[in-house]
Scaffold this active site. Structure first.
Site, short mmCIF file in Angstrom:
data_model
loop_
_atom_site.label_atom_id
_atom_site.label_comp_id
_atom_site.label_asym_id
_atom_site.label_seq_id
_atom_site.Cartn_x
_atom_site.Cartn_y
_atom_site.Cartn_z
N PHE A 10 0.87 -1.18 0.00
CA PHE A 10 0.00 0.00 0.00
C PHE A 10 0.90 1.23 0.00
CE2 PHE A 10 -0.02 -1.53 4.49
CZ PHE A 10 0.65 -0.47 5.09
N SER A 11 0.35 2.36 -0.42
CA SER A 11 1.17 3.53 -0.75
C SER A 11 1.54 4.41 0.42
CB SER A 11 0.46 4.38 -1.81
OG SER A 11 0.19 3.62 -2.96
N SER A 12 0.59 4.64 1.32
CA SER A 12 0.78 5.63 2.37
C SER A 12 0.95 4.98 3.73
CB SER A 12 -0.42 6.58 2.41
OG SER A 12 -0.40 7.37 3.57
N GLY A 49 3.58 1.21 2.75
CA GLY A 49 3.79 2.66 2.72
C GLY A 49 4.73 3.10 1.62
#
Length: 508
Positions: A10-12, A49
């Site tokens: 996931f990105s964040s 992240g």
């Protein structure tokens, strides 16, 4: 049994508290229940992240390790990669995203997207429907990321514009000596922490070292900004002393500066004066210790870090100092037989450079050229900032970042030194004649002050001890070439020579 490998991303970092990771794990577990002829490898690749929009995960994340394992044969053909959807593998532009998928498939690794239970294998590369579907998914993922990125950028751009124009707060994040007021519209200083800051600056202006300041605060049970006693350290104090938020300036990060985002003056409430802040910076940026443990003031090198050997570039040191004897300047490489330049009498050098030039440096610049001195420093600051920006861009593609990061650190220190010099030049000008002649060069404090002023006045001095001459580079841009050291050139003679200056240089 067949082997399956899981990849989750996931990105964040904020998504860590959400359902993204649990959802991906749940999908993997459900698939394995249905497909009992597969077992899940003990190694699971996770990029938590880390964004796939610019391909960071494929350069330095777990996904890059997965790709390396494929190319080196550690993951064998016939293995199945389980992902929630193709956008977990990439949110880059379509061409780059499809190339990543093809790389995996061409090594005999199957990819299964759990959201729609689609299987991609090497045969899929020749099936128009599978390829078109993958392209459409990649296109959608990239467009979604582009839209999100644009929205975030526009949102922050508006916040910064509002902050510049009306002082509107961009975020609740602020330095530890400030807090938001009840209406959440302004920052309010904490009186006790401001007193601590004032004390730290007072101690630093007394020329105490960072360790000495930390010891003083700990010995006096002064609470740090986390509310703990006896918890101060030199690194915390060093960062605090350099923090421009103390004078109200919001400073963007390295990367933001590389994108042209500038500082915002007046964003925070000021807690100390500009004069005090920049006076401390002059102490902080000087690359020599605050105090010399010896009781002999003559051991203090007035031109330390400033004067360099013309032959090898090393910083000149003092030698054979005893009692009131000045001794000599010598290249440190001479004793190692790596430089053959002779030593030079220190009293001659100090008198010519310190007494005649440094003590009269306010006059070594025609009044009409004062603007040029400012412009010289401003151009230097712009040049240094451009170099830093270029290195920041290089960080995103370089495989080895340590060397680049060190270059950025050194350039940033040079940039801060030039910025402090420009600030001093604009606000106070160079210290007056009487200021310099009040310095007692026979005392320890006087020599330490003189050394700081020399560092602030001279960018560098390149000395040729064979010819007994030197090239003197002033911070204001003026250069004295082949300046003689065996005879005394009075300050007035040097000032008179300014009329013969060409492109900032004067030859003697």
């Amino acid at each position: 049994m067949k082997k399956a490998i899981a990849y989750m991303r996931f990105s964040s970092p904020g998504q860590m508290s959400g359902d993204s990771l649990n959802r991906q794990r749940r999908l993997i577990a459900e698939w394995l229940k249905v497909n009992s002829d597969y077992y899940l490898d003990t190694i699971t690749y996770e990029d938590l992240g880390l964004s796939a929009f610019k391909g960071k995960h494929a350069q330095s994340g777990a996904f890059s390790e997965f790709l390396d394992a494929i190319e080196h044969g550690y993951i064998l053909p016939g293995t199945t990669l389980l992902v929630e959807s193709l956008d977990r593998l990439s949110r880059e532009k379509v061409g780059e995203a499809i190339e990543r998928l093809k790389l995996i498939l061409n090594h005999g690794i199957d990819v299964i997207t759990l959201c729609d239970n689609t299987v991609y294998n090497i045969d899929s590369l020749n099936e128009p429907y599978s390829l078109i579907k993958a392209i459409l998914i990649a296109q959608r993922a990239n467009e979604e990321s582009e839209i999100k990125s644009s929205r975030v950028k526009l949102s922050w751009k508006k916040k910064r514009q509002d902050a510049l124009e009306s002082g509107t707060i961009m975020t609740a994040s602020c330095p530890r000596w400030l807090s938001l007021d009840d209406k959440r519209t302004a920052f309010v200083p904490d009186p006790d922490r401001v007193k601590t800051i004032e004390l730290i600056f007072k101690l630093r202006m007394e020329r105490r070292s960072l360790n000495a300041i930390a010891k003083y605060l700990n010995d006096h049970a002064v609470k740090n900004f986390s509310g703990k006693e006896s918890a101060w350290g030199p690194s915390v104090i060093e960062k605090l002393l350099a923090n421009k938020a103390l004078i109200g300036i919001c400073v963007p990060s390295y990367r933001a500066r590389g994108k042209g985002i500038s500082e915002i003056a007046g964003y925070y409430p000021r807690v100390i004066s500009d004069d005090l802040f920049y006076a401390v910076q002059e102490i902080r940026l000087a690359p020599f210790g605050i105090s010399n443990s010896s009781k002999n003031p003559m051991l203090i090198n007035l031109l330390r870090t400033v004067m360099k050997c013309e032959a090898c570039g090393n910083t000149m040191i003092v030698h054979a100092v005893s009692g009131s004897l000045h001794g000599y300047y010598v290249c440190p490489m001479r004793r190692l037989h790596r430089c053959d330049r002779p030593s030079i009498k220190r009293d001659l050098v100090d008198y010519n450079i310190i007494n005649e030039l440094l003590f009269n440096c306010s006059k070594i610049q025609p009044v009409e050229n004062k603007k040029d001195a400012n412009e010289t420093l401003e151009l230097k600051i712009i040049e240094l900032q451009m170099k830093i920006n270029n290195l920041i861009v290089a960080l995103s593609v370089a495989p080895e970042v340590t060397a680049i990061a060190e270059k950025i650190r050194l350039l940033d220190k040079e940039l801060r030194r030039a910025s402090v010099s420009l600030k001093t030049l604009k606000s106070k000008g160079v210290n007056s004649f009487s200021d310099f002649y009040a310095i007692d060069l026979t005392s320890k404090n006087g020599r330490e002050l003189c050394r700081t002023l020399a560092y602030k006045t001279f960018e560098k001095i390149i000395i040729n001890t064979d010819n007994k001459t030197c090239d003197i580079y002033f911070m204001n841009g003026i250069v004295f070439k082949h300046y003689p050291l065996m005879k005394v050139i009075s300050a007035q003679q040097a000032i008179s020579a300014l009329k013969y200056m060409v492109d900032g240089e004067i030859y003697f």
